[in-house]
Design a protein around this motif. Structure first.
Motif, PDB file in Angstrom:
ATOM      1  N   LEU A 467      44.616 139.205  70.044  1.00 37.74           N
ATOM      2  CA  LEU A 467      44.035 139.441  68.734  1.00 37.74           C
ATOM      3  C   LEU A 467      42.782 138.839  68.494  1.00 37.74           C
ATOM      4  CD1 LEU A 467      47.152 139.972  66.189  1.00 37.74           C
ATOM      5  CD2 LEU A 467      45.991 141.801  67.742  1.00 37.74           C
ATOM      6  N   SER A 468      42.878 137.675  68.707  1.00 36.89           N
ATOM      7  CA  SER A 468      41.805 136.716  68.580  1.00 36.89           C
ATOM      8  C   SER A 468      40.626 136.993  69.295  1.00 36.89           C
ATOM      9  CB  SER A 468      42.199 135.151  68.847  1.00 36.89           C
ATOM     10  OG  SER A 468      42.413 135.014  70.175  1.00 36.89           O
ATOM     11  N   ARG A 469      40.446 137.805  70.244  1.00 35.20           N
ATOM     12  CA  ARG A 469      39.348 138.304  71.102  1.00 35.20           C
ATOM     13  C   ARG A 469      38.480 139.211  70.299  1.00 35.20           C
ATOM     14  NH1 ARG A 469      39.615 137.050  76.957  1.00 35.20           N
ATOM     15  NH2 ARG A 469      41.691 135.917  77.255  1.00 35.20           N
ATOM     16  N   TYR A 470      38.949 139.676  69.168  1.00 31.02           N
ATOM     17  CA  TYR A 470      38.417 140.999  68.383  1.00 31.02           C
ATOM     18  C   TYR A 470      37.990 140.451  67.016  1.00 31.02           C
ATOM     19  CZ  TYR A 470      39.690 143.571  72.564  1.00 31.02           C
ATOM     20  OH  TYR A 470      39.850 143.913  73.921  1.00 31.02           O
ATOM     21  N   ARG A 471      36.859 140.917  66.695  1.00 27.81           N
ATOM     22  CA  ARG A 471      36.704 140.646  65.238  1.00 27.81           C
ATOM     23  C   ARG A 471      37.322 141.345  64.120  1.00 27.81           C
ATOM     24  NH1 ARG A 471      30.631 141.890  66.465  1.00 27.81           N
ATOM     25  NH2 ARG A 471      29.981 140.598  67.797  1.00 27.81           N
ATOM     26  N   VAL A 472      37.668 142.555  64.446  1.00 29.66           N
ATOM     27  CA  VAL A 472      38.477 143.306  63.664  1.00 29.66           C
ATOM     28  C   VAL A 472      39.644 143.991  64.526  1.00 29.66           C
ATOM     29  CG1 VAL A 472      38.516 145.345  61.875  1.00 29.66           C
ATOM     30  CG2 VAL A 472      36.332 144.003  62.449  1.00 29.66           C
ATOM     31  N   VAL A 473      40.903 144.232  63.801  1.00 21.70           N
ATOM     32  CA  VAL A 473      41.885 144.833  64.313  1.00 21.70           C
ATOM     33  C   VAL A 473      42.339 146.123  63.410  1.00 21.70           C
ATOM     34  CG1 VAL A 473      44.385 144.690  65.193  1.00 21.70           C
ATOM     35  CG2 VAL A 473      42.684 142.903  65.638  1.00 21.70           C
ATOM     36  N   ARG A 706      34.398 157.435  54.116  1.00 19.53           N
ATOM     37  CA  ARG A 706      33.398 156.619  53.810  1.00 19.53           C
ATOM     38  C   ARG A 706      33.953 155.210  53.228  1.00 19.53           C
ATOM     39  NH1 ARG A 706      30.218 161.147  52.422  1.00 19.53           N
ATOM     40  NH2 ARG A 706      31.744 161.758  50.774  1.00 19.53           N
ATOM     41  N   VAL A 707      34.997 155.077  52.757  1.00 17.73           N
ATOM     42  CA  VAL A 707      35.718 153.985  52.402  1.00 17.73           C
ATOM     43  C   VAL A 707      35.935 153.234  53.619  1.00 17.73           C
ATOM     44  CG1 VAL A 707      37.743 152.700  51.283  1.00 17.73           C
ATOM     45  CG2 VAL A 707      36.484 154.425  50.187  1.00 17.73           C
ATOM     46  N   THR A 708      36.896 153.731  54.543  1.00 17.33           N
ATOM     47  CA  THR A 708      37.278 153.326  55.780  1.00 17.33           C
ATOM     48  C   THR A 708      35.943 152.698  56.494  1.00 17.33           C
ATOM     49  OG1 THR A 708      38.809 154.805  56.130  1.00 17.33           O
ATOM     50  CG2 THR A 708      38.481 153.616  57.870  1.00 17.33           C
ATOM     51  N   ALA A 709      34.726 153.342  56.811  1.00 14.24           N
ATOM     52  CA  ALA A 709      33.587 152.920  57.318  1.00 14.24           C
ATOM     53  C   ALA A 709      33.131 151.818  56.576  1.00 14.24           C
ATOM     54  CB  ALA A 709      32.701 154.107  57.461  1.00 14.24           C
ATOM     55  N   ASN A 710      33.067 151.708  55.456  1.00 14.10           N
ATOM     56  CA  ASN A 710      32.355 150.855  54.694  1.00 14.10           C
ATOM     57  C   ASN A 710      33.116 149.322  54.939  1.00 14.10           C
ATOM     58  OD1 ASN A 710      30.441 152.277  53.238  1.00 14.10           O
ATOM     59  ND2 ASN A 710      31.752 152.375  51.605  1.00 14.10           N
ATOM     60  N   VAL A 711      34.441 149.399  54.947  1.00 15.95           N
ATOM     61  CA  VAL A 711      35.448 148.127  55.288  1.00 15.95           C
ATOM     62  C   VAL A 711      35.060 147.879  56.649  1.00 15.95           C
ATOM     63  CG1 VAL A 711      37.490 147.258  55.179  1.00 15.95           C
ATOM     64  CG2 VAL A 711      36.908 148.611  53.456  1.00 15.95           C
ATOM     65  N   LEU A 712      34.984 148.515  57.710  1.00 13.21           N
ATOM     66  CA  LEU A 712      34.851 148.251  58.924  1.00 13.21           C
ATOM     67  C   LEU A 712      33.517 147.764  59.223  1.00 13.21           C
ATOM     68  CD1 LEU A 712      35.721 148.472  61.940  1.00 13.21           C
ATOM     69  CD2 LEU A 712      34.970 150.731  62.158  1.00 13.21           C
ATOM     70  N   ASP A 713      32.588 148.251  58.702  1.00 16.72           N
ATOM     71  CA  ASP A 713      31.235 147.629  58.982  1.00 16.72           C
ATOM     72  C   ASP A 713      31.189 146.293  58.272  1.00 16.72           C
ATOM     73  OD1 ASP A 713      30.434 150.027  60.023  1.00 16.72           O
ATOM     74  OD2 ASP A 713      29.241 150.724  58.410  1.00 16.72           O
ATOM     75  N   ARG A 714      31.506 146.045  57.034  1.00 18.55           N
ATOM     76  CA  ARG A 714      31.710 144.726  56.690  1.00 18.55           C
ATOM     77  C   ARG A 714      32.608 143.759  57.310  1.00 18.55           C
ATOM     78  NH1 ARG A 714      30.141 142.254  51.481  1.00 18.55           N
ATOM     79  NH2 ARG A 714      28.991 144.290  51.374  1.00 18.55           N
ATOM     80  N   PHE A 715      33.531 144.272  57.743  1.00 23.69           N
ATOM     81  CA  PHE A 715      34.724 143.261  58.702  1.00 23.69           C
ATOM     82  C   PHE A 715      34.154 142.957  59.765  1.00 23.69           C
ATOM     83  CE2 PHE A 715      39.361 143.896  56.642  1.00 23.69           C
ATOM     84  CZ  PHE A 715      38.774 143.457  55.696  1.00 23.69           C
ATOM     85  N   ARG A 716      33.487 143.927  60.533  1.00 25.72           N
ATOM     86  CA  ARG A 716      32.834 143.506  61.787  1.00 25.72           C
ATOM     87  C   ARG A 716      31.563 142.835  61.775  1.00 25.72           C
ATOM     88  NH1 ARG A 716      31.407 148.798  62.944  1.00 25.72           N
ATOM     89  NH2 ARG A 716      29.213 148.160  62.157  1.00 25.72           N
ATOM     90  N   ASP A 717      30.924 143.172  60.859  1.00 26.11           N
ATOM     91  CA  ASP A 717      29.301 142.441  60.821  1.00 26.11           C
ATOM     92  C   ASP A 717      29.254 141.124  59.843  1.00 26.11           C
ATOM     93  OD1 ASP A 717      28.700 144.360  62.676  1.00 26.11           O
ATOM     94  OD2 ASP A 717      28.054 145.825  60.934  1.00 26.11           O
ATOM     95  N   GLU A 718      30.132 141.220  59.172  1.00 29.29           N
ATOM     96  CA  GLU A 718      29.870 139.924  58.089  1.00 29.29           C
ATOM     97  C   GLU A 718      30.598 138.751  58.449  1.00 29.29           C
ATOM     98  OE1 GLU A 718      28.683 137.488  55.302  1.00 29.29           O
ATOM     99  OE2 GLU A 718      28.243 139.627  55.011  1.00 29.29           O
ATOM    100  N   THR A 719      30.017 137.663  58.777  1.00 30.41           N
ATOM    101  CA  THR A 719      30.643 136.648  59.067  1.00 30.41           C
ATOM    102  C   THR A 719      31.080 135.592  58.121  1.00 30.41           C
ATOM    103  OG1 THR A 719      28.560 135.217  59.152  1.00 30.41           O
ATOM    104  CG2 THR A 719      29.245 136.490  61.138  1.00 30.41           C
ATOM    105  N   GLY A 720      30.687 135.578  57.206  1.00 32.98           N
ATOM    106  CA  GLY A 720      31.048 134.850  55.882  1.00 32.98           C
ATOM    107  C   GLY A 720      32.321 135.127  55.330  1.00 32.98           C
ATOM    108  N   PRO A 721      32.940 134.778  54.229  1.00 27.23           N
ATOM    109  CA  PRO A 721      34.054 135.220  53.482  1.00 27.23           C
ATOM    110  C   PRO A 721      34.181 136.514  52.976  1.00 27.23           C
ATOM    111  CG  PRO A 721      33.625 132.851  52.766  1.00 27.23           C
ATOM    112  CD  PRO A 721      32.353 133.466  53.624  1.00 27.23           C
ATOM    113  N   ILE A 722      35.100 137.426  53.110  1.00 26.75           N
ATOM    114  CA  ILE A 722      34.989 138.890  52.706  1.00 26.75           C
ATOM    115  C   ILE A 722      35.007 138.627  51.204  1.00 26.75           C
ATOM    116  CG2 ILE A 722      36.218 141.046  52.536  1.00 26.75           C
ATOM    117  CD1 ILE A 722      34.523 140.279  55.183  1.00 26.75           C
TER     118      ILE A 722
END
Length: 723
Positions: A467-473, A706-722
């Motif tokens: 799991l740790s090899r991936y930014r988002v699961v 749209r909600v799913t896409a928003n969360v996926l984009d933020r989880f994948r691309d944001e490096t700081g705390p959510i």
């Protein structure tokens, strides 16, 4: 179904091989590898989309019909012939009938039982019969001896009742070398449910010499057979040993030990169980029984037809061997996992849940009962009718055996008709489980997302390191069945900065383990809580695979809320609903989840979609800090508008004298939750199985997507705390 098959695994790493087993009524079939892109069929109202993969397969492969005979038993090799013999065994019949079912067989000598009593036969010739009826679900002790002159004695000991016995004179028999069998006589039925014993057996004894009636009485009382008969010429198979394995040691010297075939129940109480212990690990001699069933199945046993080596550079995804002839076709699915982990996003398909529901027989066999559940008549997939005609292909973990006892094990080594991209599920008016999870992958493909796919098997084996090899699961829609190691891995991943999107409902719910002796099979014990079509018998709550208590993780202090912020609360299949945003969702720290969504606080979104008609339906999860939801988790939305056909699950029922609230219970809802974890880790949970189906509404142009896409984009691309 004129063509049907299975693979030797549900997932294969790119660069490795997968083998297929096919049965076909056609003289020849066409094999091809396809990538499954979008599920569907005429019944779904949407077409199946697949892409052919260059695979260098033969243009045609010969067809042949393959058969399976189910039924569990124990088998040892008897190297020498016998002129005298003694046989004894404790047994508890669970489905006694007029036809004699074998208890013990030594070469051609068979001790069998029916509702009428006992019979000892040599080949097809009855040597002696004891016409004393046996009692269903009551322990009894049967013994038979044959001496050198042909004198046969049959005895039946029933606790609390007089002993019954009979003697007869028969021609002297020679018992040739061959097999020692428990629960079977070795006769093949040529396919179908086996003619094996239905019930429990314990403490089998086979001797190369006959013994007096006093020895029978002593054995029935629990005496040590080796002390009475000697070790060298006696078999005492220790059915209590290694309940998670498939090998049974022989404490005597007559055999080298035995193999347990087709996954009977193990670690279950025997005739001398006192009830003082319910854990077989603490009193193994009291849990010395096997529960045999004529429909147990570990492996369909078909010959292999085709082996394909997956190209090392084949993209990770879901594929199938499509075998076709004329208008008939079967798609045997397999998941290709990555040889090299490069994608930022990982999808974990809940294959343990697929196996739990594998060949679930409810739709064809319990149609009338489901009318009440649905409130309407719904069509079923034709494969369910075919399945009802083939009980030998095993049952799901929601089914009961022919004797009414719950099914503990599910194996992937058999045709599984409901793990197909075009399978129609009545309870959701279309997609569920495997087919529904293909909808999620199709949505990711439509976004051009770079992702990889693995299964529960890979998470169970590789855990946090994978799991740790991936930014988002991302999870599938219903990751209900999981092991302790899987729970640990997901929790450690999010605490180390990983982001988890739980895109389903009723997840992380049931204690499950892989069977050590049959790694292709899973085991559960239902316990006495939760949504279940059967409950565990007394003393049978612990998994033979691991020894741990079965049932719900919630009952062991590991409710899903601890991991993902929500846990199973209600279910129903009449219709789905939408979600009303909470006031907390408008806080700038979390309002980005709803970018592009017009609904404001208190307003509803996600109230449209195929199948049940909304994003909140099927099975629902809610937040509850008393069950482990972190106190700082944010509930972004809660479902609203459910009908009274949606009911609380049993563990959520109120246990008090207070009258339940009028109307729909406030616990009947799905909550969308966002929570942060140390090091930038985060979890987003939608609380509903129906969510990913609703994402396909209007071609994917909808608020659920749209909600799913928003969360996926933020989880994948944001490096700081959510948060």
């Amino acid at each position: 179904m004129r063509i049907v098959g299975y693979a030797d695994r549900l997932s294969v790493r790119a660069g490795e091989a997968v083998t297929f087993h096919v049965s076909s009524e056609h003289a020849a079939c066409r094999p091809e590898i396809v990538r499954l892109r979008r599920p569907g069929s005429a019944g779904h109202g949407s077409p199946l989309t697949e892409v052919r993969v260059p695979a260098r397969l033969p243009a045609s492969m010969p067809g042949r019909v393959q058969v399976t005979t189910s039924g569990s038993y124990v088998e040892a090799s008897l190297e020498t012939g016998l002129s005298t013999a003694g046989l004894a065994v404790w047994f508890l019949p669970t489905l006694p009938g007029p036809d004699a079912r074998p208890l013990l067989a030594v070469g051609d000598l068979v001790l069998a039982v029916s509702t009428a009593g006992l019979v000892l036969r040599h080949r097809e010739q009855a040597l002696a019969t004891l016409d004393v009826p046996v009692v269903k679900r009551a322990w009894a002790f049967a013994a038979a001896t044959v001496d050198g002159s042909g004198t046969v004695r049959l005895s039946l000991h029933r606790p609390g009742r007089p002993q019954a016995s009979v003697s007869a004179q028969a021609p002297a028999v020679r018992i040739g070398p061959g097999r020692l069998l428990i629960g079977s006589d070795g006769a093949s039925s040529g396919g179908g449910v086996g003619r094996t014993f239905n019930g429990k057996v314990a403490r089998p004894v086979v001797s190369a010499t006959d013994w007096p009636e006093s020895t029978t009485t002593a054995l029935a009382g629990g005496a040590d057979p080796l002390g009475l008969l000697g070790a060298a010429s006696t078999s005492v198979l220790d059915l209590a040993a290694h309940p998670g394995g498939t090998r049974v040691p022989d404490l005597g010297g007559l055999t080298a030990g035995a193999e347990v075939r087709h996954l009977p129940g193990r670690g279950v109480p025997g005739p001398f169980w006192t009830g003082a212990e319910t854990d077989f690990r603490r009193a193994p001699t009291e849990f010395d029984a096997l529960h045999l069933h004529d429909d147990d199945l570990a492996d369909a046993g078909w010959d292999a037809d085709l082996t394909w080596t997956v190209p090392a550079d084949l993209p990770s995804g879901v594929y199938a061997l499509k075998v076709s002839a004329g208008d008939d076709a079967d798609r045997i699915p397999f998941i290709v996992t990555p040889a090299v982990h490069r994608a930022p996003v990982l999808v974990v398909l809940p294959t343990w849940t697929y196996l739990a529901y594998a060949n679930w027989r409810t739709y064809a066999e319990h149609r009338a009962e489901r009318l009440t559940l649905y409130g309407e008549s719904r069509p079923i997939d034709g494969r369910d009718r075919w399945l009802a005609e083939h009980p030998e292909f095993g049952r799901s973990l929601y089914d009961v055996h022919t004797d009414g006892s719950g099914v503990f094990f599910s194996t992937r080594l058999r045709p599984i008709v409901n793990i197909r991209p075009d399978y129609f599920t009545p309870s959701t008016r279309g997609f569920r489980h495997f087919a529904q999870d293909l909808l999620l992958l199709d949505w990711l493909d439509g976004r051009g997302e770079h992702y990889a796919v693995v299964t529960d098997d890979e998470v169970e084996r590789a855990g946090t390191e994978l799991l740790s090899r991936y930014r988002v699961v991302l999870t599938g829609s219903h990751p209900e069945y999981c092991s302790a190691g899987m729970l640990d891995s997901y929790l450690a991943y999010t605490h180390a900065g990983g982001r988890l999107m739980y895109l389903g409902g009723n997840g992380f719910y049931q204690v499950t383990a892989r069977h050590p002796g049959h790694p292709d099979a899973l085991e559960i014990r239902r316990g006495h809580a939760g949504v279940a079509t059967w409950v565990s018998d007394p003393g049978e709550e612990n998994l033979s695979a691991t020894g741990e208590p079965g049932g719900l993780w919630r009952m062991r202090g590991r409710a899903p809320n601890v991991l993902v912020g929500v846990g199973f609360t209600a279910q129903g299949h009449d219709r789905a609903c939408g979600y009303a945003r909470t006031e907390a969702s408008t806080d700038p720290a979390v309002s980005w989840v709803f970018d592009g969504v017009k609904a404001g606080a208190g307003e509803v979104f996600g109230d449209a979609g195929p199948g049940l008609g909304g994003a909140a339906g099927d099975e629902l999860d809610r937040a509850d800090v008393t069950l482990g939801t972190p106190a700082d988790a944010v509930v972004l939305a809660s479902s609203t508008g459910h009908s009274e056909r949606i009911v609380l699950v049993p563990e959520e029922a109120d246990h008090s004298f207070a009258a339940p609230p009028a109307g729909v219970h406030p616990k009947i809802r799905a909550d969308i939750v966002l929570l942060g974890r140390p090091g930038g880790g985060a979890v987003f949970s939608v609380g509903s199985i129906a969510w990913s189906t609703a994402m396909t509404h209007a071609g994917g142009d909808n608020d659920t997507a749209r909600v799913t896409a928003n969360v996926l984009d933020r989880f994948r691309d944001e490096t700081g705390p959510i948060l």
